[in-house]
Enzyme design. Structure first.
Site, PDB file in Angstrom:
ATOM      1  N   SER A  45      42.712  15.415  62.353  1.00 33.42           N
ATOM      2  CA  SER A  45      42.953  14.486  63.462  1.00 33.42           C
ATOM      3  C   SER A  45      41.752  14.461  64.408  1.00 33.42           C
ATOM      4  CB  SER A  45      44.256  14.868  64.169  1.00 33.42           C
ATOM      5  OG  SER A  45      44.701  13.839  65.014  1.00 33.42           O
ATOM      6  N   ASP A 197      49.182  11.957  59.342  1.00 36.85           N
ATOM      7  CA  ASP A 197      48.400  12.951  60.083  1.00 36.85           C
ATOM      8  C   ASP A 197      48.323  14.277  59.321  1.00 36.85           C
ATOM      9  OD1 ASP A 197      47.806  15.086  62.141  1.00 36.85           O
ATOM     10  OD2 ASP A 197      47.786  13.342  63.460  1.00 36.85           O
TER      11      ASP A 197
END
Length: 362
Positions: A45, A197
């Protein structure tokens, strides 16, 4: 600062939205120290964004180029956020409160994402951050960079397993997949596969660095708190804490695996050349992170990001002062103190041959 042989380190960078500016500060300080050589970076991320920006800048202009690139990136993030409808309230600004817990626009958006799937909420898949990354990062340079290896983690939606993207296959899509929160954005599709994610499966993934044959010192830059002493009470606090626990669980599992590897090497007396024991280090400030609210991960105001950067630099400076000499020698992060309940493997010398009644219960 450049004296003698450089010490090589691998870096594992967690995700955390705007809190990734803490990692920016850590990287800025580490790049400033010419005694260090960064061999590999695994990022998820915001950690993945920091990693590719650093590699791009490093390939183009060396250490100073990497530091400039990181500052340019985070300033651009802040500039873009000025046009976001999600802002702090006037009262929070006056009181110096960095969270968005009382922001009507933030609360409205938070509730909306729980009710409407992202494909309907954002049918055109508009993501200003993607455009910003594409504008600022030259992925041809990232993939051509030989000064640092980069690993980006995303979660394969179908299997729930971590997928590691690396040079020369890094693209804006692999980075955005690593940062794709499923309640906010549709899954990112790469080669016909959907990704979310990377924090759900590896925040960050450590095993690409453990497999690195050229470097044995792994430095984890942790920006998500393992411990919160205050019991969450409101529904939002409970949900935020659940998210923190979820995003830390993969890191905890990998750290336990490293701890078990260390104990197995010790129990069996294995040669380190054949079964390497990774020297583990941690840059982290639990109390500093614990004071940051989860909603402040959406706060990209320059003053806030600058303070996080300064705090990250201070963490790294203190860590270097305390632990630099240990690099190449021994771990400075005591896994046994953090995970005292992990079982200890018996060595072959502890096993009693069949027929020997003595010492069966050792």
């Amino acid at each position: 600062m450049a004296t003698g042989e450089k010490k090589r380190i691998d870096l594992a960078l967690q995700g955390g939205g705007s809190h990734g500016a803490l990692t920016w500060g850590v990287l800025d300080r580490l790049l400033e120290d010419e005694r260090l050589e960064i061999d590999g970076i695994s990022g998820t991320s915001a950690g993945a964004m920091n990693a590719v920006v650093l590699a791009d800048g490093l390939h183009k202009g060396g250490r100073d180029g990497a530091r400039d690139a990181l500052r340019t990136f985070w300033k651009a993030v802040s500039d873009a956020a000025r046009f976001s409808p999600i802002q702090r309230t006037l009262w929070d600004r006056l009181m110096g409160n960095d969270s968005l817990d009382h922001s009507p626009s933030y609360l409205f958006f938070e509730n909306l994402t729980q009710l409407i799937p992202p494909a309907k909420l954002n049918p055109l898949a508009i993501n200003p951050l993607r455009d910003l990354v594409l504008e600022l990062v030259d992925f041809e340079r990232v993939n051509a960079c030989r000064k640092v290896k980069v690993f980006v983690t995303a979660t394969h939606v179908s299997t729930g397993r971590a997928t590691i993207f690396r040079q020369p296959e890094l693209t804006v899509d692999t980075v955005m997949a690593s940062a794709c929160l499923p309640f906010m954005f549709p899954a990112v599709e790469i080669d016909g596969e959907a990704y979310w994610d990377g924090g759900y499966s590896g925040n960050p993934a450590l095993y690409p660095l453990v497999d690195d044959q050229e470097c044995r010192d792994l430095v984890v830059v942790q920006i998500n708190p393992l411990v919160r002493r205050k019991l969450p009470e409101s529904a939002r606090e409970i949900l935020n804490r659940i998210n923190e626990i979820t995003f830390n669980s993969s890191l905890i599992k990998e750290l336990r695996s490293i701890q078990l590897l260390h104990r197995l090497i010790e129990a069996e007396g294995l040669e380190l050349e054949s079964y390497r024991a990774m020297r583990l280090h941690l840059i982290h400030a639990e109390h500093d992170i614990e004071t940051l609210s989860a909603s402040s991960k959406m706060n990209a105001e320059w003053d806030f990001l600058s303070r996080l950067h300064a705090r990250g630099r201070a963490w790294a400076g203190q860590w270097l002062e305390t632990h630099f000499d240990a690099l190449g020698e021994h771990s400075t992060f005591d896994l046994d103190a953090v995970f005292p309940d992990t079982f200890r493997p018996l060595s072959t010398t502890d096993v009693t041959p069949k027929g020997d009644d003595e010492g069966k219960d050792r």
